[in-house]
Write a protein that holds these residues in place. Structure first.
Motif, mmCIF file in Angstrom:
data_model
loop_
_atom_site.group_PDB
_atom_site.id
_atom_site.type_symbol
_atom_site.label_atom_id
_atom_site.label_comp_id
_atom_site.label_asym_id
_atom_site.label_seq_id
_atom_site.Cartn_x
_atom_site.Cartn_y
_atom_site.Cartn_z
ATOM 1 N N LYS A 173 0.801 -1.215 0.000
ATOM 2 C CA LYS A 173 0.000 0.000 0.000
ATOM 3 C C LYS A 173 0.832 1.261 0.000
ATOM 4 N N SER A 174 2.135 1.149 0.186
ATOM 5 C CA SER A 174 3.000 2.325 0.297
ATOM 6 C C SER A 174 3.424 2.794 -1.089
ATOM 7 N N ILE A 175 3.366 4.107 -1.286
ATOM 8 C CA ILE A 175 3.850 4.728 -2.513
ATOM 9 C C ILE A 175 5.337 5.025 -2.354
ATOM 10 N N LEU A 176 6.112 4.696 -3.356
ATOM 11 C CA LEU A 176 7.551 4.918 -3.326
ATOM 12 C C LEU A 176 7.892 5.973 -4.371
ATOM 13 N N LEU A 177 8.440 7.087 -3.926
ATOM 14 C CA LEU A 177 8.940 8.104 -4.840
ATOM 15 C C LEU A 177 10.362 7.735 -5.251
ATOM 16 N N ASN A 178 10.581 7.603 -6.535
ATOM 17 C CA ASN A 178 11.894 7.262 -7.084
ATOM 18 C C ASN A 178 12.530 6.125 -6.289
ATOM 19 N N PRO A 179 12.004 4.914 -6.417
ATOM 20 C CA PRO A 179 12.597 3.794 -5.685
ATOM 21 C C PRO A 179 13.988 3.421 -6.169
ATOM 22 N N GLY A 180 14.457 4.054 -7.253
ATOM 23 C CA GLY A 180 15.821 3.808 -7.694
ATOM 24 C C GLY A 180 15.902 2.792 -8.819
ATOM 25 N N PRO A 181 17.078 2.604 -9.383
ATOM 26 C CA PRO A 181 17.235 1.700 -10.526
ATOM 27 C C PRO A 181 17.087 0.228 -10.163
ATOM 28 N N ARG A 182 17.154 -0.096 -8.891
ATOM 29 C CA ARG A 182 17.012 -1.501 -8.510
ATOM 30 C C ARG A 182 15.554 -1.949 -8.480
ATOM 31 N N HIS A 183 14.649 -1.016 -8.632
ATOM 32 C CA HIS A 183 13.235 -1.368 -8.698
ATOM 33 C C HIS A 183 12.898 -1.738 -10.145
ATOM 34 N N ILE A 184 12.446 -2.963 -10.361
ATOM 35 C CA ILE A 184 12.095 -3.451 -11.692
ATOM 36 C C ILE A 184 10.587 -3.306 -11.858
ATOM 37 N N MET A 185 10.184 -2.634 -12.919
ATOM 38 C CA MET A 185 8.776 -2.375 -13.161
ATOM 39 C C MET A 185 8.047 -3.666 -13.501
ATOM 40 N N ALA A 186 6.848 -3.808 -12.970
ATOM 41 C CA ALA A 186 5.999 -4.970 -13.220
ATOM 42 C C ALA A 186 4.667 -4.492 -13.784
ATOM 43 N N GLY A 187 3.978 -5.379 -14.460
ATOM 44 C CA GLY A 187 2.728 -5.003 -15.109
ATOM 45 C C GLY A 187 1.641 -4.596 -14.144
ATOM 46 N N ALA A 188 1.672 -5.104 -12.917
ATOM 47 C CA ALA A 188 0.647 -4.774 -11.926
ATOM 48 C C ALA A 188 0.982 -3.516 -11.140
ATOM 49 N N ASP A 189 2.134 -2.895 -11.381
ATOM 50 C CA ASP A 189 2.517 -1.679 -10.655
ATOM 51 C C ASP A 189 1.615 -0.518 -11.045
ATOM 52 N N THR A 190 1.370 0.345 -10.070
ATOM 53 C CA THR A 190 0.671 1.608 -10.329
ATOM 54 C C THR A 190 1.705 2.712 -10.459
ATOM 55 N N CYS A 191 1.700 3.380 -11.590
ATOM 56 C CA CYS A 191 2.686 4.424 -11.884
ATOM 57 C C CYS A 191 2.089 5.792 -11.567
ATOM 58 N N TYR A 192 2.882 6.648 -10.940
ATOM 59 C CA TYR A 192 2.489 8.021 -10.632
ATOM 60 C C TYR A 192 3.392 8.955 -11.421
ATOM 61 N N TYR A 193 2.770 9.817 -12.214
ATOM 62 C CA TYR A 193 3.539 10.644 -13.139
ATOM 63 C C TYR A 193 2.983 12.060 -13.163
ATOM 64 N N ILE A 194 3.832 12.989 -13.601
ATOM 65 C CA ILE A 194 3.460 14.404 -13.729
ATOM 66 C C ILE A 194 3.265 14.710 -15.206
ATOM 67 N N ASN A 195 2.119 15.285 -15.537
ATOM 68 C CA ASN A 195 1.829 15.616 -16.921
ATOM 69 C C ASN A 195 0.730 16.673 -16.948
ATOM 70 N N ILE A 196 0.508 17.246 -18.138
ATOM 71 C CA ILE A 196 -0.538 18.249 -18.291
ATOM 72 C C ILE A 196 -1.910 17.634 -18.044
ATOM 73 N N THR A 197 -2.132 16.444 -18.544
ATOM 74 C CA THR A 197 -3.392 15.748 -18.340
ATOM 75 C C THR A 197 -3.109 14.268 -18.231
ATOM 76 N N LYS A 198 -4.114 13.508 -17.820
ATOM 77 C CA LYS A 198 -3.909 12.074 -17.665
ATOM 78 C C LYS A 198 -3.911 11.386 -19.025
ATOM 79 N N GLU A 199 -3.340 10.205 -19.027
ATOM 80 C CA GLU A 199 -3.149 9.484 -20.285
ATOM 81 C C GLU A 199 -4.477 9.150 -20.955
ATOM 82 N N GLU A 200 -5.532 8.920 -20.183
ATOM 83 C CA GLU A 200 -6.819 8.549 -20.771
ATOM 84 C C GLU A 200 -7.395 9.664 -21.630
ATOM 85 N N ASN A 201 -6.966 10.911 -21.412
ATOM 86 C CA ASN A 201 -7.463 12.041 -22.198
ATOM 87 C C ASN A 201 -6.505 12.420 -23.316
#
Length: 1141
Positions: free
Chosen positions: A534-562
């Motif tokens: 349940k914990s959000i990790l800001l920049n967990p570093g290069p040792r964190h390997i992304m998985a398909g079930a991960d929830t990504c938090y990103y900065i952008n003008i709008t969300k990807e769905e739009n």
């Protein structure tokens, strides 16, 4: 008494054993009396009263039966009139009034009904008797019952009277009373309250119907002796008469009917105005209370409840603008529950069509279940409970908020709660709420980060406000356009397997995904959350390997769905040439996803495929020579331990231990890392900090007084290596603890720790001193910012930042917006006395930030004021963003963070991310916010995109924005802009010579030769938006401006002499006072997630999220280090002292 006791013989042993087996039965022979209670209710009269009057359900049935009888009598009367054929007896027309023709079946039914009504009336009168029989007899309902029932009973015994006229139509008034009582009993039986407005409208309608029915039947009967109208004609006449139309086609002919009309009109003129007056009064009261939120609407539509103690216009507009900024919340209703009467300004706002159909105001208390039921709290999607920050007693305001939260949770346990609390010590009382924002926690942590990461308050405020990045796009100022466009960036989330941005990086490292997503799409990946965590990790570093079930938090003008994706493949003409990198030529620069249009947006992608041979990024040769600057290593897909450079803070301890001969090293070795042993309140998050090996005595924390352990009496005597951070506050509240912790966190390099001086109006208590005595270089002093001697004693001339915290005693004023008056004037005084000091001010009202560093005749500020009004008229939520103090991070208001709680309704992760950014929470493996400054040695990187790659590949850091400072000239008036060049030549020469003298001291401004102070385009735009007329200035105005310019330096000298004289009087050295090194000719602003092709400039401050240094350390070394740290902390083994609640 002793004799009496001695006469009682002891019990024989055999009887004792028998009593043990059989029990003591001597009580059966005692003289006991059985008492029966409520015997008065067992009488026959009380049982009848219980059945007919007291019992709700039985009395409801009785009244329903009585109402049916009265309606039946009226129907029988209409039937008798319809079947009647009036004929005068012996030519006497008046006999038709007293005698009618009544059929035998009709007579029999009427006699039966009359007999039942008579018996019921007598029984009810007997049961209601309270000692005065005449009071019962002379009641109107009793008289009407006797008139309508007794004559029919007499006809049983006297048949000639069977055709006598009986005004049975008067039973309509008895039916009206029975119906009113029946409705009251019905609501009592179902345990529901009904509206008084509904009752009054119902009574008015029934009164009108009874008047019309009585008039129609009476006129029809009396006109039997005259024109012989039928029942419909008389009904038509009554409607025309009571509606004041009066056609005159149907009129009464004889005087009895005319007299009846007069009587009915008089009754109507008396009864109906009273009914309408009562109805108008109830309507006005219902407008104050706000009525109810209908149950049908609550079940078919979605709504949220906003609970506040007092509703101000600013609070309401901030909530509505932010809440309805999200497209999926457009169909929601907002129900406001407030105990005070609605304000006139709020009423005007809620009458606007934009809000009148979606916002409902209810006057009531959240502590009353009836009011919560009116608001339909149990059906609400969420409940927002906000504290009143303008109260004098903020603790009492928190207590009210806590009770409201408890009441809402007790009434609707399944309704999500969003609670705003003021003081951190009260936070644990509302820990059960789904989302809690503690105002003082966020405020002090943000002000602390402003001292080490400039304009952090502006960065976070822009992130938590909903915007499309359209602010300032029509401005001719370049900085306003890019600043406004980047302000539209927000934090969004998406699952990796569902994302187009990050889906291709499944199985890659976090830094690899972050860099390539920014290079390709212009989005900044800042954090991730595992599916099983349940914990959000800001920049967990290069040792964190992304998985398909991960929830990504990103900065952008709008969300990807739009967003829509448009790929533009670039033609490769020179296939023989090797691809050296993405940023080698301007034609290959990626286009950032600037999303500022409504609805779906398009992201322009030039090169979706990563280059195959981009091993290094190099710059073109300089000056035609063959030498080249360092290249940037690529970001690896999988982490390589040898490729990641260790952070400075990891080597900080080793440096301190090895360099014992160095002075800084010896000072740093006095610090240890550990958790603070004493927390001032319950609920504070434990943070690993730099601590003293042993607690400092409370006397040593006093800066301006010596003690047996220290002889220093001023900041100069301590000989601090770094600049001071001074905090001016009214009291040492528990929230001030959150100012110290982020500045003493373990990831701050020891050699960069700034001494902290607390300038307090009131002496701190022992609990607070016990909590801060373990932190290094933290001192306090009693004084105020409006006292120059106190400022000089606390070392303001050696300070780099002064934080002015809003005082609780001044938050409430007779005129709301005057609450900041004293703070603003005091800060303006310090701004004039110490122009080189960076002053960070907290205000109660954001609208007052326009008075910070006020220049009365600055046309550029006037132009910015007009720009703010234009943006506000456009409906912008960030109209104040172009004010220079806010853009530079010099002013902050906690009300700007109210949107953080509102946004959490749609983005439930925003509070957690904000706490991680501000250092309020420390999650293992999560990074922290820090800043780095661009120097001349870093300008070879050129662009922000190359800097992104440099940081990701070398130290695994994620940049999220830039704090940029530009040189600028702020003219004192519009006429000064058009001063003749020859008249100001001498003054400009003196100014240039002075600028050359101060160039080496000003660390926030770039080279003066590269950045001209007077920007013609800015001045033209300022003159165009200025309110001043364009007529040429008179000779007197030019002379006054020249005098002002000539004497400005003498004014500075006068202020300088004042400060130096006070320093001499206090025995302080005047060497460090630099009166001319100021920031008045610069403007600063924040760029959140700028495009990759943004050019870097000298003195840019880059916000970066640095990975957790403890996550890169070997696992076996951490426990040993912790044990050694614990051994060095003697005071950590002590039990915690009492905590202030």
């Amino acid at each position: 008494m002793a004799d009496v006791d001695s006469e009682v013989p002891p019990l024989p042993p055999r009887y004792r054993f028998r009593d043990l087996l059989l029990g003591d039965q001597t009580f059966q022979n005692d003289d006991r009396v059985q008492v029966e209670f409520y015997v008065n209710e067992n009488t026959f009269k009380e049982r009848l009263k219980l059945f007919f009057i007291k019992n709700q359900r039985s009395s409801l049935r009785i009244r329903l039966f009585n109402f049916s009888l009265k309606i039946l009598t009226c129907v029988l009367y209409i039937l008798r009139v319809t079947l009647d054929n009036p004929k005068a007896a012996n030519g006497n027309q008046w006999s038709l009034i007293f005698w009618v023709h009544r059929w035998e079946p009709v007579w029999a039914i009427q006699v039966t009904v009359a007999l039942i009504s008579f018996l019921e009336t007598v029984l009810i009168t007997y049961l209601s008797y309270k000692g005065n029989i005449w009071e019962q007899i002379f009641q109107i309902c009793f008289i009407l019952e006797m008139i309508n029932s007794v004559p029919f009973i007499i006809t049983i015994f006297w048949p000639p009277l069977r055709d006598i006229f009986v005004p049975v139509f008067l039973n309509c008034w008895l039916a009206k009373g029975a119906l009113e009582n029946m409705i009251n009993d019905f609501h009592r039986a179902i345990q529901r309250t009904h509206s008084a407005m509904f009752n009054q409208v119902f009574i008015l309608i029934c009164t009108l119907m009874c008047l019309v029915f009585t008039g129609a039947c009476g006129i029809q009967h009396l006109e039997r002796a005259g024109k012989q109208l039928d029942l419909f004609d008389s009904f038509y006449f009554c409607i025309v008469t009571f509606s004041t139309v009066g056609y005159g086609d149907v009129t009464p002919q004889i005087w009895p009917s005319q007299l009846l009309v007069v009587i009915l009109i008089c009754v109507a003129l008396v009864v109906l105005p009273l009914q309408f007056e009562e109805l108008a009064y109830l309507w006005m009261e219902s407008q104050k209370l706000g009525g109810n939120y209908s149950r049908h609407r609550a079940q078919t539509e979605k709504h949220v409840v906003l609970c506040v103690s007092s509703l101000k216009i600013d609070l309401l507009m901030d909530f509505l603008n932010e809440f309805y900024a999200h497209p999926r919340l457009q169909d929601y209703y907002v129900v406001i529950l407030c105990p005070t009467e609605i304000d006139i300004q709020v009423r005007r706002i809620l009458q606007i069509p934009l809000w009148s159909q979606r916002v409902i105001y209810l006057q009531g208390s959240a502590l009353k279940d009836q009011d919560l039921m009116r608001a339909k709290m149990d059906d609400a999607e969420a409940c927002f409970i906000l504290s009143s920050r303008n109260e004098v007693d903020r603790t009492a305001a928190d207590h009210q908020t806590i009770l409201r939260a408890w009441a809402a949770k007790d009434f609707a346990p399944n309704c999500p709660l969003y609670v705003q609390i003021l003081k951190p010590e009260n936070k644990f009382h509302v820990k059960f709420a789904d989302h809690v924002v503690c105002e003082e926690e966020f405020k002090y942590a943000m002000l602390a980060l402003n001292c080490v990461c400039p304009a952090t308050s502006t960065l976070v405020t822009l992130l938590v406000h909903t915007s499309r990045g359209q602010e300032g796009q029509l401005s001719p100022e370049q900085w306003q356009r890019i600043y406004g466009r980047c302000s539209g960036n927000e934090v969004y989330h998406i699952r990796l397997c569902d994302s187009k941005f990050f889906g291709e990086y499944d199985g890659k490292s976090f830094t690899y995904a972050s860099f390539h997503a920014h290079k390709k799409y212009g989005v900044c990946l800042i954090g991730v959350k595992r599916e099983d965590n349940k914990s959000i990790l800001l920049n967990p570093g290069p040792r964190h390997i992304m998985a398909g079930a991960d929830t990504c938090y990103y900065i952008n003008i709008t969300k990807e769905e739009n967003s829509a994706f448009i790929f533009k493949q670039e033609e490769k003409h020179n296939k023989g040439l090797s691809v050296s990198g993405l940023y080698d030529a301007p034609s290959r620069l990626p286009v950032h996803s600037i999303i500022a249009s409504m609805g779906t947006v398009a992201i322009d992608l030039q090169n979706p495929d990563p280059p195959e041979e981009s091993d290094k990024l190099t710059l073109p040769t300089e000056n035609g020579s063959g030498s080249r600057r360092p290249s940037i290593a690529p970001v690896l897909e999988i982490a390589d331990s040898s490729a990641i450079l260790p952070c400075d803070l990891l080597s900080d301890q080793s440096e301190d231990e090895t360099n014992q001969s160095d002075e800084e090293g010896s000072v740093g070795s006095d610090f240890v890392k550990g958790y603070p042993p004493n927390s001032p309140y319950i609920g504070s998050s434990p943070t690993l900090c730099h601590l003293l090996p042993q607690k400092a005595p409370p006397c040593c924390l006093r800066l301006d007084k010596s003690c047996p352990h220290s002889s220093f009496e001023d900041a100069k005597a301590y000989g601090f290596k770094n600049k001071l951070i001074i905090v001016s506050a009214e009291t040492a509240g528990n929230g001030l603890y959150n100012f110290i912790v982020p500045l003493r966190a373990y990831y701050r390099p020891r050699k960069e720790l700034n001494p902290i001086v607390l300038l307090l109006d009131n002496q701190p208590d022992n609990h607070f001193l016990e909590a801060i005595c373990c932190f290094p270089m933290v001192y306090f002093m009693a004084g105020t910012i409006d006292n120059l001697d106190n400022l000089l004693q606390c070392g303001i001339i050696y300070a780099d930042n002064l934080v002015v915290v809003d005082k609780e005693s001044t938050m409430s004023a007779e005129e709301d917006y005057m609450a900041d008056a004293k703070t603003i004037v005091n800060v303006q005084t310090m701004f004039r006395l110490f122009p080189s000091l960076s002053i960070i001010t907290e205000l109660t009202h954001p609208s007052n930030m326009r008075f910070m560093q006020f220049r009365a005749k600055d046309c550029y500020s006037l132009a910015l004021s007009k720009l703010e009004k234009i943006e506000r008229d456009k409906g912008s939520n960030l109209a104040f963003m172009f004010r220079l103090p806010f853009a530079a991070g010099r002013v902050f208001s906690i009300s700007m963070l109210d949107t953080l709680l509102y946004q959490s309704f749609v983005k439930d992760y925003m509070i957690g991310i904000a706490r991680l950014l501000l250092g309020l929470d420390t999650t293992p493996g999560s990074g922290y916010l820090c800043a780095m400054k661009i120097t001349e040695e870093d300008l070879w990187i050129r662009t922000y995109g190359r800097l992104f790659q440099k940081l990701c590949s070398s130290s695994a850091e994620i940049p999220i924005g830039i704090y940029r400072t530009e040189s600028h000239m702020f003219s004192t008036s519009e006429s000064q802009v058009s001063i003749n060049m020859q008249q100001g030549e001498e003054q400009r020469e003196r100014g240039e010579s002075w600028k050359e003298k101060k160039a080496h001291r000003n660390s926030t401004t770039s080279d003066q030769s590269e950045h001209p102070l007077l920007r013609k385009k800015s001045m033209q735009w300022a003159r165009r938006l200025s309110r001043k007329s364009t007529k040429p200035s008179s000779r007197a105005e030019r002379i006054s401006q020249q005098r002002l310019n000539l004497y400005r330096r003498s004014e500075r000298q006068e202020l300088s002499e004042l400060v130096k004289n006070r320093m001499k009087h206090l025995g302080l050295p005047t060497v460090g006072y630099d009166e001319m090194n100021d920031h008045q000719n610069t403007l600063s602003y924040v760029l959140i997630n700028p495009p990759p092709d943004t050019m870097l400039e000298l003195n840019d401050v880059v916000y970066i999220i640095r990975s957790d240094p403890l996550a890169h350390m070997p696992e076996d070394s951490q426990p040993g280090q912790a044990r050694s740290t614990r051994n060095r902390q003697d005071f950590c083994t002590e039990t915690r002292d009492e905590t202030h609640l």
